[in-house]
Scaffold this motif. Structure first.
Motif, mmCIF file in Angstrom:
data_model
loop_
_atom_site.group_PDB
_atom_site.id
_atom_site.type_symbol
_atom_site.label_atom_id
_atom_site.label_comp_id
_atom_site.label_asym_id
_atom_site.label_seq_id
_atom_site.Cartn_x
_atom_site.Cartn_y
_atom_site.Cartn_z
ATOM 1 N N LEU A 135 -0.652 -0.657 -3.100
ATOM 2 C CA LEU A 135 -1.899 -0.607 -2.387
ATOM 3 C C LEU A 135 -1.659 -1.298 -1.078
ATOM 4 N N GLN A 136 -0.760 -2.268 -0.771
ATOM 5 C CA GLN A 136 -0.675 -3.129 0.598
ATOM 6 C C GLN A 136 -0.028 -2.299 1.289
ATOM 7 N N ALA A 137 0.939 -1.005 0.776
ATOM 8 C CA ALA A 137 1.585 -0.066 1.743
ATOM 9 C C ALA A 137 0.528 0.762 2.310
ATOM 10 N N ARG A 138 -0.611 1.256 1.650
ATOM 11 C CA ARG A 138 -1.495 2.170 1.897
ATOM 12 C C ARG A 138 -2.601 1.203 2.935
ATOM 13 N N LYS A 139 -2.949 0.090 2.629
ATOM 14 C CA LYS A 139 -3.626 -0.526 3.343
ATOM 15 C C LYS A 139 -3.018 -0.724 5.105
ATOM 16 N N ALA A 140 -1.816 -1.105 4.723
ATOM 17 C CA ALA A 140 -1.047 -1.384 6.147
ATOM 18 C C ALA A 140 -0.881 -0.041 6.830
ATOM 19 N N GLY A 141 -0.703 1.086 6.329
ATOM 20 C CA GLY A 141 -0.244 2.202 7.000
ATOM 21 C C GLY A 141 -1.650 3.103 7.314
ATOM 22 N N SER A 142 -2.891 2.726 6.676
ATOM 23 C CA SER A 142 -3.935 3.484 6.775
ATOM 24 C C SER A 142 -4.680 3.292 7.950
ATOM 25 N N GLN A 143 -4.796 4.336 8.849
ATOM 26 C CA GLN A 143 -5.521 4.489 10.019
ATOM 27 C C GLN A 143 -6.390 5.673 10.294
ATOM 28 N N ALA A 144 -7.229 5.585 9.049
ATOM 29 C CA ALA A 144 -8.276 6.811 8.764
ATOM 30 C C ALA A 144 -9.076 6.835 10.171
ATOM 31 N N LYS A 165 -12.555 8.225 5.754
ATOM 32 C CA LYS A 165 -11.769 8.943 4.626
ATOM 33 C C LYS A 165 -10.616 8.012 3.996
ATOM 34 N N GLY A 166 -10.508 7.726 2.934
ATOM 35 C CA GLY A 166 -9.355 6.950 2.375
ATOM 36 C C GLY A 166 -9.805 5.554 2.441
ATOM 37 N N GLU A 167 -10.693 5.124 2.981
ATOM 38 C CA GLU A 167 -11.174 3.566 3.005
ATOM 39 C C GLU A 167 -11.776 2.987 1.586
ATOM 40 N N LEU A 203 -6.415 3.745 -8.016
ATOM 41 C CA LEU A 203 -7.227 4.799 -7.256
ATOM 42 C C LEU A 203 -7.196 4.495 -5.728
ATOM 43 N N ALA A 204 -7.395 3.237 -5.499
ATOM 44 C CA ALA A 204 -7.277 2.669 -4.059
ATOM 45 C C ALA A 204 -6.068 2.986 -3.461
ATOM 46 N N GLY A 205 -5.083 2.664 -4.197
ATOM 47 C CA GLY A 205 -3.765 2.510 -3.623
ATOM 48 C C GLY A 205 -3.268 4.231 -3.345
ATOM 49 N N GLU A 206 -4.001 5.276 -4.309
ATOM 50 C CA GLU A 206 -3.682 6.618 -4.100
ATOM 51 C C GLU A 206 -4.472 7.197 -2.766
ATOM 52 N N GLY A 207 -5.307 6.453 -2.291
ATOM 53 C CA GLY A 207 -6.164 6.974 -1.065
ATOM 54 C C GLY A 207 -7.309 7.382 -1.216
ATOM 55 N N MET A 208 -7.892 7.248 -2.667
ATOM 56 C CA MET A 208 -9.422 7.629 -2.830
ATOM 57 C C MET A 208 -10.348 6.901 -2.023
ATOM 58 N N THR A 209 -11.317 7.573 -1.443
ATOM 59 C CA THR A 209 -12.322 6.925 -0.782
ATOM 60 C C THR A 209 -13.386 6.356 -1.581
ATOM 61 N N MET A 210 -13.364 5.123 -1.478
ATOM 62 C CA MET A 210 -14.233 4.119 -2.512
ATOM 63 C C MET A 210 -15.273 3.392 -2.051
ATOM 64 N N PHE A 247 -11.010 -9.262 -6.594
ATOM 65 C CA PHE A 247 -10.761 -7.747 -6.392
ATOM 66 C C PHE A 247 -11.147 -7.266 -4.890
ATOM 67 N N ALA A 248 -12.400 -8.003 -4.381
ATOM 68 C CA ALA A 248 -12.714 -7.655 -3.185
ATOM 69 C C ALA A 248 -11.743 -8.104 -2.111
ATOM 70 N N ARG A 249 -11.255 -9.243 -2.474
ATOM 71 C CA ARG A 249 -10.145 -9.944 -1.544
ATOM 72 C C ARG A 249 -9.002 -9.107 -1.396
ATOM 73 N N GLU A 250 -8.542 -8.453 -2.850
ATOM 74 C CA GLU A 250 -7.249 -7.803 -2.747
ATOM 75 C C GLU A 250 -7.296 -6.363 -1.996
ATOM 76 N N VAL A 251 -8.411 -5.737 -2.688
ATOM 77 C CA VAL A 251 -8.170 -4.272 -2.493
ATOM 78 C C VAL A 251 -9.090 -3.578 -1.384
ATOM 79 N N ALA A 252 -10.034 -4.308 -1.034
ATOM 80 C CA ALA A 252 -11.075 -3.774 0.129
ATOM 81 C C ALA A 252 -10.503 -3.642 1.205
ATOM 82 N N ASP A 253 -10.675 -2.695 2.222
ATOM 83 C CA ASP A 253 -10.069 -2.668 3.581
ATOM 84 C C ASP A 253 -11.277 -3.426 4.304
#
Length: 262
Positions: free
Chosen positions: A2-11, A46-48, A202-209, A218-224
């Motif tokens: 999840l952290q890798a997704r958040k760090a690398g996601s520049q959607a 997308k992916g956020e 699901l968030a870590g896999e890039g699903m738009t949520m 959960f909000a603190r950990e997972v949200a963009d």
């Protein structure tokens, strides 16, 4: 992951565009009317993962339900992946195949097994073949850890298990966006963690949520981004770090002090 997704996601591709949305419920014999949404504007890329928090009655669930037209709006516009949700010409049943929604209450067909609950929507709504729908059901029941209970009926399952089935049912439609409306609030405390873990995956896999929840961890950990709503309006939107550590609005600060932000 999840952290890798958040760090690398520049959607940069906008998946959901909400502009100046208004929603009013008329007065009834039992009470006054309600201005449920007040000039709400929000973009989701997308992916956020966007998590909406706020007190009860603040418009969170109403906003979520307008995204797939379960609630109509009285003003403004909503676009999802280029489709206008608020255009009366839009084929809403076809549109909703692109947006999965998981509710507080599971809404499973009680007379059908878990497997049938997941198989039926792709066949009935999308016209998928029985063989393809059954393959998808097996795939997503396995995905949520419920393949071994595929032939159980909802009454034979715990609340957490039923919610996993509901998530598998939504995923079997192959949605572009997932909406979660207080998906854990009706569960026993020991079942909450398993459903939240699945949402994290699901968030870590890039699903738009877009997620409405009272689970601050959960909000603190997972949200963009975290959106705080009150009285039908968006009060503040920022990163989890900014919201939970340095909220600008006094109303946000007061809410977090009452519910706890750990």
């Amino acid at each position: 992951m999840l952290q890798a997704r958040k760090a690398g996601s520049q959607a940069t591709t906008v998946s959901i565009e909400i502009q100046n949305v208004e929603k009013r419920y008329p007065a009834t014999g039992n009470g006054p009317g309600t201005h449920a949404l007040r000039n709400v504007s929000l973009s989701v890329s997308k992916g956020e993962v966007v998590v909406i928090i706020g007190p009860s009655g603040s418009g969170k669930s109403t906003l979520l339900r307008t995204i797939n037209a379960l609630e109509t709006v009285d003003g403004g516009s909503i676009m999802v992946d280029g489709v206008s949700v608020t255009d009366k010409a839009t084929n809403l049943p076809a549109f909703r195949t692109r947006v999965g929604m998981v509710f507080q209450h599971f809404n499973l067909f009680l007379h059908m097994t878990a497997f049938r609950n997941v198989v039926l929507p792709p066949i009935a709504v999308k016209g998928v073949s029985k063989a393809d729908a059954e393959a998808a059901a097996n795939k997503y029941l396995a995905r949520v850890g419920m393949l071994d209970r595929a032939h159980a009926y909802p009454a034979q399952l715990s609340g957490g298990q039923q919610q996993r089935i509901a998530i598998a049912r939504a995923l079997a439609m192959e949605p572009q966006v997932m909406l979660f409306d207080e998906a854990t609030s009706a569960l026993d405390p020991e079942a909450v963690g398993g459903v939240l873990d699945l949402m994290r995956e699901l968030a870590g896999e890039g699903m738009t949520m877009v997620v409405v929840t009272h689970e601050m961890s959960f909000a603190r950990e997972v949200a963009d981004r975290v959106v705080f709503m009150d009285a039908g309006a968006i009060v503040e939107t920022s990163t989890p770090e900014e919201i939970f550590q340095n909220a600008k609005s006094e109303r946000t600060q007061k809410f977090l002090s009452l519910v706890g932000s750990a």
